[in-house]
Design an enzyme around this catalytic site. Structure first.
Site, short mmCIF file in Angstrom:
data_model
loop_
_atom_site.label_atom_id
_atom_site.label_comp_id
_atom_site.label_asym_id
_atom_site.label_seq_id
_atom_site.Cartn_x
_atom_site.Cartn_y
_atom_site.Cartn_z
N LYS A 59 -1.29 -0.67 -23.38
CA LYS A 59 -2.12 -0.65 -24.58
C LYS A 59 -2.85 -1.97 -24.80
CE LYS A 59 1.43 -1.88 -27.99
NZ LYS A 59 0.86 -3.13 -28.46
N THR A 60 -2.22 -3.09 -24.46
CA THR A 60 -2.90 -4.38 -24.63
C THR A 60 -4.13 -4.45 -23.73
OG1 THR A 60 -0.79 -5.44 -25.17
CG2 THR A 60 -2.62 -6.87 -24.56
N ASP A 70 -3.45 -2.91 -33.91
CA ASP A 70 -2.37 -2.72 -32.95
C ASP A 70 -1.08 -2.43 -33.71
OD1 ASP A 70 -1.00 -2.63 -30.58
OD2 ASP A 70 -0.92 -4.81 -30.30
N GLU A 71 -0.15 -1.72 -33.06
CA GLU A 71 1.16 -1.41 -33.65
C GLU A 71 1.00 -0.76 -35.03
OE1 GLU A 71 3.55 -1.61 -31.76
OE2 GLU A 71 3.49 -3.36 -30.46
N GLN A 125 8.17 4.20 -31.70
CA GLN A 125 8.62 2.81 -31.79
C GLN A 125 8.48 2.28 -33.21
OE1 GLN A 125 7.77 0.17 -28.29
NE2 GLN A 125 6.41 1.83 -27.68
N ARG A 179 12.66 -1.22 -22.93
CA ARG A 179 12.41 -2.63 -22.60
C ARG A 179 12.72 -2.89 -21.13
NH1 ARG A 179 8.95 -2.99 -25.45
NH2 ARG A 179 9.40 -0.80 -25.80
#
Length: 772
Positions: A33-34, A225-226, A256, A615
């Protein structure tokens, strides 16, 4: 096709090139996504959109800096420095610096950190003649913070019936009055707390139409973002800013969403399509981080949540090793196993320390892990420990710098007015505070007019010298950079000399810490571009203070240091490691016992487990202990219900100290991993791999039958429990209370369950619903 689009998969490319209108990118863990966000910004700029017209909001300053660097690299020019990229708090603070005067604040307002804010809460609570032990500053501050995140003013708080009823039930009916007094005190001090950076920015947009119009048309393209971590205040602000153009792109993963305790609401992302009926939705489901085995586990876990946007992660990476599930006798044994496993992996696969992460549900769990790592001489870093900027000597020195920028900052003034000692004692300070409150002026204004307030001659001289000194520092603001002022302040106040003269071990360390602070200020002034601290190139003291107060813990730690990383799962979000250990997978610990009252709370705990699993890149260990000390008592632990959701084909089970049971050659029956664990490897007791664990678990232990709690399950008060009652347990099902024993502080019930037999239940930890 432009070069920067070539490395994208089809869905990523669609997300980058869909620039007009509302867009929701559902980005699964490790889906790049980044890369999508930065390429999307570069694509907008390549199309001719001015960098000044792009707003991109993140949750850490480090992520913002990385995004700018990537955009610069893609475009091979320096235009990216003109982008408004940063955290919600840093970007809104930057705008408030220019616009705060419109709502009555000085543009040089102080930003109070959490400690400062709680100190003000404590002060106003005492001034209202309320018991600070009853109205604990931490609890009151959290209540005020929640109100601000919900955009509830002090007036609305005091007049809302339901809010008042909640406070009455908590026996704290005066919180609304504390909230009101707290806001007035912050305003008088020319200060905002973290929540005010959102709360006051929203107020600014709502009450000054010209400012709203200005920024609606400045930010023609908005990216968040997020998005699943946004709270109601952030949500409303984004709706206001995006209203003119509706070129709003939100990126997030509902799976998340783990910050409800901070005020975040998963509903923001779940209802995006209702807010923008013409919104386009793109799902990024290809994972570039983890093995397929890890992703299969993650998919199986999260599918148990009802409130979600369905998606399935997949990868072209190798299948990878099975997940290791390890049970130990105690929490100390759990720590020892993990330390041994780290050493083994380093020896076999040449991993570096920094490639390991040890995740846990609560900070208190770190003790056993730290002790084991120290015994094995394994270097580690704890994320979430005391911040450099929270050390006393650092806060003292920064208080001087804050006072130079904003003399009305009462918290900073009280902190250093007599440090180093200059003859202005507590009685004089209390008199100044009282005079300020009575005159509704700042404490600094009292000091400036000290002869009018009856201070003794010696004290009066000390005050006048102090005021003159601060004024001399303030005169440097227009001509000197942050470092020159800080160095001068340290020398002229005698602050640095005071620390230098203390030759104790602690004194030397404090002196070195202040020198390190000065080094950081020097680095700030010499860095070509000041990220998110104000206008480009701003090297002033106010810009520096804003930068450090808005740092997150993730911004302050060095992720590249060759140390094993220890942190809560909340702190691990956004990070990735080749090898991950998730410790403490026990019922009541993870999921946490405080998060089992509603389905929503349980589903957030499951999302937290999903975050932990995703993770890991190549190896994942899940561990839990039979016994653990909690609240000073040794308790028996049941394995987490989440273990039952792990597919058996992707897991290897072992006991610390025993061999791994290979599933392909096993003969220990069918069922999922949890059920097999509970049987204690029953069967052929002569098998060599069972020898190490035969003393830990009885081979005759009956199989437990998993139970799904009733839809109307609500835990009953343990104090109302009586022998003979029929009850329901979330895991063991229905049963009858045979006996109640133990102390009033630690009651134990013996219950005969219909499907799982007789068990002793500690009522402080288990939740039971009385059926009849």
């Amino acid at each position: 096709m432009q070069d920067y689009l070539k490395g994208l998969n089809e869905r990523q490319r669609d997300a980058v090139t869909s620039t007009e209108g509302p867009l929701m990118i559902v980005a699964g863990a490790g889906s790049g996504k980044t890369k999508v966000l930065t390429t999307r910004i570069a694509h907008l700029m390549a199309k001719g959109v001015d960098a000044f017209n792009i707003l991109s909001l993140t949750f850490t300053n480090k992520a913002a800096a990385e995004m700018k660097e990537r955009v610069e690299h893609i475009l091979a020019n320096r235009e990216a420095r003109n982008l408004y990229i940063g955290t919600f708090h840093s970007v809104f603070a930057r705008i408030l610096r220019a616009e705060a005067h419109r709502i009555g604040y000085p543009n040089s307002f102080t930003i109070y950190d959490t400690d400062d804010a709680k100190s003000v809460v404590k002060t106003v609570t005492q001034e209202l003649n309320l018991d600070v032990q009853h109205y604990k500053p931490n609890a009151v501050y959290n209540r005020i913070s929640g109100a601000k995140n919900g955009l509830v003013t002090a007036g609305e708080y005091k007049n809302d019936y339901h809010i008042q009823q909640e406070d009455m039930r908590a026996n704290r009916p005066m919180i609304g009055h504390i909230y009101e007094a707290y806001q007035k005190r912050c305003f008088k001090n020319g200060a905002m707390d973290f929540d005010d950076l959102l709360f006051k920015f929203y107020e600014l947009l709502k009450t000054t139409p010209e400012v709203l119009h200005k920024y609606q048309h400045k930010f023609k393209y908005i990216m968040i973002d997020e998005y699943q971590d946004t709270n109601p205040a952030q949500y409303e602000i984004i709706k206001l800013l995006a209203a003119a153009h509706e070129n709003v792109c939100v990126v997030g993963d509902d799976a998340q969403s783990i910050y409800a305790f901070r005020g975040a609401t998963i509903q923001n992302i779940l209802q995006f399509q209702q807010d923008y009926t013409d919104a386009k939705v793109i799902k990024l489901e290809q994972n570039y981080r983890s093995t397929q085995s890890i992703l299969t586990v993650a998919n199986e876990i999260i599918k148990n949540n009802k409130g979600q946007i369905p998606k399935t992660l997949f990868t072209e990476n190798a299948a990878g090793e099975k997940i290791r599930l390890v049970r130990t006798m105690s929490d100390n044994e759990e720590g020892k196993f993990i330390a041994d496993a780290i050493l083994e992996q380093k020896l076999r696969n040449h991993f570096k320390n920094k490639e390991f992460a040890l995740l846990y549900r609560t900070n208190a769990q770190s003790r056993a892990f730290e002790e084991s790592l120290r015994r094995h001489n394994i270097p580690y870093t704890i994320f979430g420990g005391i911040s450099f900027y929270q050390r006393k000597e650092i806060k003292d020195f920064i208080a001087y710098l804050r006072l130079v920028v904003n003399p009305k900052d009462e918290e900073a003034l009280k902190r250093i007015i007599n440090y180093p000692v200059r003859g202005i004692g507590k009685t004089s300070v209390d008199r100044a505070v009282l005079a300020a409150n009575e005159g509704n002026i700042s404490m600094w204004e009292v000091l400036e007019a000290a002869p009018m307030f009856g201070f003794k001659a010696g004290t009066l001289q000390a005050i006048e010298e102090f005021v003159l000194m601060i004024r001399s520092f303030k005169s440097m603001l227009e001509t000197k950079n942050a470092y020159d002022i800080a160095f001068h302040v340290g020398k002229q106040t005698g602050f640095v000399k005071e620390l230098f003269n203390d030759k104790s071990t602690e004194g030397v360390q404090r002196y070195e810490n202040v020198q390190e602070l000065l080094n950081s200020i020097k680095e700030f002034t010499e860095t070509p571009m000041s990220e998110e601290s104000g206008e480009v190139g701003d090297k002033g003291l106010a810009a520096y203070l804003q930068q450090i107060v808005l740092l997150t813990d993730a911004d302050q730690k060095d992720p590249d240091a060759d140390t094993v990383k220890l942190m809560t799962i909340h702190a691990a979000k956004g990070l990735e490691f080749p090898v991950v250990f998730v410790g403490g997978l026990e019922e009541g610990l993870f999921p946490n016992a405080m998060s089992l009252n509603t389905r929503e709370e349980l589903e957030e705990e499951r999302r937290l487990f999903y975050v932990a699993v995703t993770r890991a890149k190549t190896r994942l260990y899940l561990t839990y202990a039979n016994t653990r000390y909690r609240f000073g008592q040794l308790i028996q632990s049941d394995s987490s219900r989440f273990i039952t959701e792990i597919p058996e084909t992707h897991i290897d089970v072992s006991f610390a100290g025993g061999g791994v049971k290979n599933q392909k050659s096993s003969s220990w029956g069918q069922g999922n991993a949890f059920e097999r664990m509970q049987r204690g490897f029953g069967g052929n007791s002569s098998a060599p791999e069972k020898t190490a664990v035969s003393t830990l678990v009885s081979n005759n232990k009956p199989k437990e039958v998993a139970h799904t709690a009733s839809a109307n399950f609500v835990p009953s008060d343990p104090a109302t429990l009586k022998e003979g009652m029929r009850v329901e347990h979330q895991k063991f099902g229905f049963g009858e209370v045979l006996k109640l024993e133990g102390s009033s502080h630690n009651p134990v019930a013996t219950i005969k369950f219909e499907q799982n037999g007789e068990k002793k239940i500690m009522l402080n930890y288990a939740k039971l619903m009385i059926v009849s």
